[in-house]
Design a protein around this motif. Structure first.
Motif, PDB file in Angstrom:
ATOM      1  N   LEU A   3       0.826  -1.202   0.000  1.00 19.04           N
ATOM      2  CA  LEU A   3       0.000   0.000   0.000  1.00 19.04           C
ATOM      3  C   LEU A   3       0.862   1.254   0.000  1.00 19.04           C
ATOM      4  CD1 LEU A   3      -2.867   1.292   0.431  1.00 19.04           C
ATOM      5  CD2 LEU A   3      -2.428   1.060   2.884  1.00 19.04           C
ATOM      6  N   LEU A   4       0.482   2.236  -0.819  1.00 12.71           N
ATOM      7  CA  LEU A   4       1.100   3.556  -0.799  1.00 12.71           C
ATOM      8  C   LEU A   4       0.135   4.526  -0.148  1.00 12.71           C
ATOM      9  CD1 LEU A   4       3.272   5.638  -1.611  1.00 12.71           C
ATOM     10  CD2 LEU A   4       2.064   5.874  -3.804  1.00 12.71           C
ATOM     11  N   VAL A   5       0.589   5.166   0.936  1.00 12.38           N
ATOM     12  CA  VAL A   5      -0.192   6.198   1.598  1.00 12.38           C
ATOM     13  C   VAL A   5       0.498   7.533   1.350  1.00 12.38           C
ATOM     14  CG1 VAL A   5      -1.121   7.073   3.773  1.00 12.38           C
ATOM     15  CG2 VAL A   5      -0.956   4.600   3.386  1.00 12.38           C
ATOM     16  N   VAL A   6      -0.208   8.460   0.735  1.00 12.76           N
ATOM     17  CA  VAL A   6       0.365   9.781   0.470  1.00 12.76           C
ATOM     18  C   VAL A   6      -0.355  10.822   1.318  1.00 12.76           C
ATOM     19  CG1 VAL A   6       1.212   9.265  -1.848  1.00 12.76           C
ATOM     20  CG2 VAL A   6      -1.120  10.093  -1.568  1.00 12.76           C
ATOM     21  N   THR A   7       0.412  11.815   1.758  1.00 14.89           N
ATOM     22  CA  THR A   7      -0.120  12.934   2.521  1.00 14.89           C
ATOM     23  C   THR A   7       0.356  14.217   1.861  1.00 14.89           C
ATOM     24  OG1 THR A   7       1.771  13.209   4.016  1.00 14.89           O
ATOM     25  CG2 THR A   7       0.116  11.553   4.634  1.00 14.89           C
ATOM     26  N   ARG A  26       4.028   2.024   2.518  1.00  8.13           N
ATOM     27  CA  ARG A  26       4.945   3.147   2.307  1.00  8.13           C
ATOM     28  C   ARG A  26       4.165   4.439   2.517  1.00  8.13           C
ATOM     29  NH1 ARG A  26       8.663   5.280  -1.674  1.00  8.13           N
ATOM     30  NH2 ARG A  26       9.214   7.342  -0.876  1.00  8.13           N
ATOM     31  N   VAL A  27       4.728   5.358   3.280  1.00  9.59           N
ATOM     32  CA  VAL A  27       4.085   6.638   3.541  1.00  9.59           C
ATOM     33  C   VAL A  27       4.994   7.742   3.037  1.00  9.59           C
ATOM     34  CG1 VAL A  27       3.054   8.145   5.278  1.00  9.59           C
ATOM     35  CG2 VAL A  27       3.049   5.661   5.627  1.00  9.59           C
ATOM     36  N   ALA A  28       4.432   8.683   2.268  1.00 13.16           N
ATOM     37  CA  ALA A  28       5.233   9.779   1.721  1.00 13.16           C
ATOM     38  C   ALA A  28       4.404  11.042   1.618  1.00 13.16           C
ATOM     39  CB  ALA A  28       5.783   9.408   0.339  1.00 13.16           C
ATOM     40  N   ALA A  29       5.016  12.172   1.966  1.00 13.60           N
ATOM     41  CA  ALA A  29       4.398  13.482   1.753  1.00 13.60           C
ATOM     42  C   ALA A  29       4.711  13.933   0.333  1.00 13.60           C
ATOM     43  CB  ALA A  29       4.929  14.483   2.770  1.00 13.60           C
ATOM     44  N   GLY A  31       3.184  16.925  -1.148  1.00  6.72           N
ATOM     45  CA  GLY A  31       2.964  18.344  -1.399  1.00  6.72           C
ATOM     46  C   GLY A  31       1.511  18.749  -1.283  1.00  6.72           C
ATOM     47  N   VAL A  32       1.320  20.061  -1.163  1.00  6.14           N
ATOM     48  CA  VAL A  32      -0.008  20.622  -0.957  1.00  6.14           C
ATOM     49  C   VAL A  32      -0.681  20.945  -2.288  1.00  6.14           C
ATOM     50  CG1 VAL A  32      -1.275  22.579   0.016  1.00  6.14           C
ATOM     51  CG2 VAL A  32       0.640  21.577   1.277  1.00  6.14           C
ATOM     52  N   GLY A  33      -1.933  20.580  -2.410  1.00  5.07           N
ATOM     53  CA  GLY A  33      -2.698  20.888  -3.609  1.00  5.07           C
ATOM     54  C   GLY A  33      -2.829  19.698  -4.538  1.00  5.07           C
ATOM     55  N   ALA A  34      -3.855  19.751  -5.397  1.00  6.97           N
ATOM     56  CA  ALA A  34      -4.149  18.630  -6.283  1.00  6.97           C
ATOM     57  C   ALA A  34      -3.037  18.370  -7.288  1.00  6.97           C
ATOM     58  CB  ALA A  34      -5.470  18.875  -7.007  1.00  6.97           C
ATOM     59  N   ALA A  35      -2.427  19.442  -7.811  1.00 14.86           N
ATOM     60  CA  ALA A  35      -1.361  19.250  -8.807  1.00 14.86           C
ATOM     61  C   ALA A  35      -0.160  18.548  -8.194  1.00 14.86           C
ATOM     62  CB  ALA A  35      -0.944  20.596  -9.396  1.00 14.86           C
ATOM     63  N   ALA A  36       0.264  19.001  -7.002  1.00 14.59           N
ATOM     64  CA  ALA A  36       1.399  18.366  -6.328  1.00 14.59           C
ATOM     65  C   ALA A  36       1.065  16.925  -5.963  1.00 14.59           C
ATOM     66  CB  ALA A  36       1.769  19.156  -5.079  1.00 14.59           C
ATOM     67  N   ALA A  37      -0.157  16.685  -5.512  1.00 17.11           N
ATOM     68  CA  ALA A  37      -0.553  15.328  -5.146  1.00 17.11           C
ATOM     69  C   ALA A  37      -0.553  14.403  -6.350  1.00 17.11           C
ATOM     70  CB  ALA A  37      -1.940  15.340  -4.493  1.00 17.11           C
ATOM     71  N   ALA A  38      -1.065  14.882  -7.481  1.00 18.59           N
ATOM     72  CA  ALA A  38      -1.082  14.060  -8.693  1.00 18.59           C
ATOM     73  C   ALA A  38       0.331  13.759  -9.171  1.00 18.59           C
ATOM     74  CB  ALA A  38      -1.871  14.774  -9.792  1.00 18.59           C
ATOM     75  N   ALA A  39       1.172  14.791  -9.244  1.00 19.68           N
ATOM     76  CA  ALA A  39       2.538  14.603  -9.745  1.00 19.68           C
ATOM     77  C   ALA A  39       3.348  13.721  -8.800  1.00 19.68           C
ATOM     78  CB  ALA A  39       3.216  15.955  -9.919  1.00 19.68           C
ATOM     79  N   GLY A  40       3.273  14.007  -7.505  1.00 16.47           N
ATOM     80  CA  GLY A  40       4.052  13.240  -6.545  1.00 16.47           C
ATOM     81  C   GLY A  40       3.623  11.791  -6.458  1.00 16.47           C
ATOM     82  N   THR A  41       2.328  11.564  -6.465  1.00 21.12           N
ATOM     83  CA  THR A  41       1.824  10.193  -6.414  1.00 21.12           C
ATOM     84  C   THR A  41       2.199   9.424  -7.678  1.00 21.12           C
ATOM     85  OG1 THR A  41      -0.029  10.900  -5.031  1.00 21.12           O
ATOM     86  CG2 THR A  41      -0.235   8.774  -6.119  1.00 21.12           C
ATOM     87  N   ALA A  42       2.038  10.064  -8.828  1.00 22.00           N
ATOM     88  CA  ALA A  42       2.388   9.414 -10.098  1.00 22.00           C
ATOM     89  C   ALA A  42       3.866   9.037 -10.136  1.00 22.00           C
ATOM     90  CB  ALA A  42       2.038  10.323 -11.266  1.00 22.00           C
ATOM     91  N   ARG A  43       4.719   9.928  -9.628  1.00 16.32           N
ATOM     92  CA  ARG A  43       6.161   9.647  -9.609  1.00 16.32           C
ATOM     93  C   ARG A  43       6.471   8.434  -8.738  1.00 16.32           C
ATOM     94  NH1 ARG A  43      10.336  10.915  -6.168  1.00 16.32           N
ATOM     95  NH2 ARG A  43      12.417  11.051  -7.134  1.00 16.32           N
ATOM     96  N   LEU A  44       5.885   8.371  -7.547  1.00 18.01           N
ATOM     97  CA  LEU A  44       6.133   7.237  -6.654  1.00 18.01           C
ATOM     98  C   LEU A  44       5.625   5.927  -7.266  1.00 18.01           C
ATOM     99  CD1 LEU A  44       5.208   8.878  -3.242  1.00 18.01           C
ATOM    100  CD2 LEU A  44       7.501   8.259  -4.037  1.00 18.01           C
ATOM    101  N   LEU A  45       4.484   5.985  -7.913  1.00 13.95           N
ATOM    102  CA  LEU A  45       3.951   4.781  -8.555  1.00 13.95           C
ATOM    103  C   LEU A  45       4.842   4.323  -9.700  1.00 13.95           C
ATOM    104  CD1 LEU A  45       0.129   5.638  -8.634  1.00 13.95           C
ATOM    105  CD2 LEU A  45       1.325   4.112  -7.051  1.00 13.95           C
ATOM    106  N   ALA A  46       5.334   5.281 -10.498  1.00 12.07           N
ATOM    107  CA  ALA A  46       6.203   4.937 -11.628  1.00 12.07           C
ATOM    108  C   ALA A  46       7.530   4.352 -11.147  1.00 12.07           C
ATOM    109  CB  ALA A  46       6.440   6.168 -12.496  1.00 12.07           C
ATOM    110  N   LEU A  47       8.110   4.945 -10.106  1.00 13.13           N
ATOM    111  CA  LEU A  47       9.379   4.441  -9.576  1.00 13.13           C
ATOM    112  C   LEU A  47       9.229   3.023  -9.039  1.00 13.13           C
ATOM    113  CD1 LEU A  47      10.728   7.609  -7.724  1.00 13.13           C
ATOM    114  CD2 LEU A  47      11.675   6.559  -9.798  1.00 13.13           C
ATOM    115  N   ALA A  48       8.133   2.771  -8.342  1.00 15.45           N
ATOM    116  CA  ALA A  48       7.906   1.431  -7.809  1.00 15.45           C
ATOM    117  C   ALA A  48       7.707   0.420  -8.930  1.00 15.45           C
ATOM    118  CB  ALA A  48       6.693   1.444  -6.877  1.00 15.45           C
ATOM    119  N   GLU A  49       6.985   0.826  -9.957  1.00 14.33           N
ATOM    120  CA  GLU A  49       6.767  -0.059 -11.115  1.00 14.33           C
ATOM    121  C   GLU A  49       8.093  -0.377 -11.797  1.00 14.33           C
ATOM    122  OE1 GLU A  49       4.542  -2.336 -13.782  1.00 14.33           O
ATOM    123  OE2 GLU A  49       3.739  -1.239 -12.063  1.00 14.33           O
TER     124      GLU A  49
END
Length: 210
Positions: A3-7, A26-29, A31-49
């Motif tokens: 599971l990936l938990v983002v804040t 895995r827990v990771a911050a 960033g604030v706002g929808a754009a930061a959340a989308a970009a940061g989450t996508a990056r973590l998912l891509a790196l894990a893949e």
């Protein structure tokens, strides 16, 4: 389940980590706002893949504002849907949503299995829509408008829809979990209960063993 938990911010991530049971989370911050959340989450998912250890689900966790009479201070809320409340167009006749414009959808439903697991683990949690906004509500007028437009909404945050879109693009189940630090409406920092909300987030994180 991996599971990936983002804040949004690190204090939220620390609160989640403090309550986590042993397991593959895995827990990771990101960033604030929808754009930061989308970009940061996508990056973590891509790196894990790319590393050959993909995640199997995504949860956005954090503190939030609660609608008066729907989600009191200290409450835990679980989203049935994460909705980008201000994604659309203004008009003389009022706000036009992205869905009404025909350009896509501003609504990201929670994955049914993930939602069911959270409901079972958090029987006292309030369920309902959680709004994603780019500007946190600071007036009674805006709070009333949002409450009227979204009668099933219980809270507002700034990241849920963005993280949900990243999860959807990776075809992963998604859910949003929040604890209430303040009432939506006029900004009254003296009335905010951030430490209490973070403590509630730690308690809620115990459910994330899934």
């Amino acid at each position: 389940m991996t599971l990936l938990v983002v804040t949004a911010v690190e204090p939220e991530a620390e609160a989640v980590r403090a309550g986590l049971p042993a397991g593959r989370v895995r827990v990771a911050a990101v960033g604030v706002g929808a754009a930061a959340a989308a970009a940061g989450t996508a990056r973590l998912l891509a790196l894990a893949e790319a590393a050959g250890s993909p995640y199997q689900a995504v949860i956005l966790a954090g503190i939030a504002g609660g609608f008066a009479d729907r989600a009191p201070l200290g409450a835990t809320v679980v989203a049935t849907r994460s909705i980008a409340a201000d994604l659309g167009a203004d008009s003389p006749d009022g706000f036009i949503s992205l869905d009404e414009l025909g350009f896509g959808t501003a609504v990201a439903p929670a994955a049914p299995t993930l939602l069911a697991s959270l409901r079972e683990s958090l029987p006292d949690a309030i369920t309902g829509d959680i709004l994603t906004v780019n500007t946190a509500t600071g007036t009674a007028e805006t709070a009333e408008t949002l409450a009227r437009r979204f009668p099933a909404a219980v809270a507002e945050g700034m990241e849920g829809y963005g993280a949900a879109r990243a999860a959807a693009d990776a075809t992963l189940p998604f859910a949003e979990l929040r604890t209430i630090s303040n009432t939506i409406g006029p900004r009254d920092r003296a009335a905010w209960r951030i430490p209490d909300a973070l403590a509630a987030l730690t308690k809620a994180a115990r459910s994330l063993g899934l």
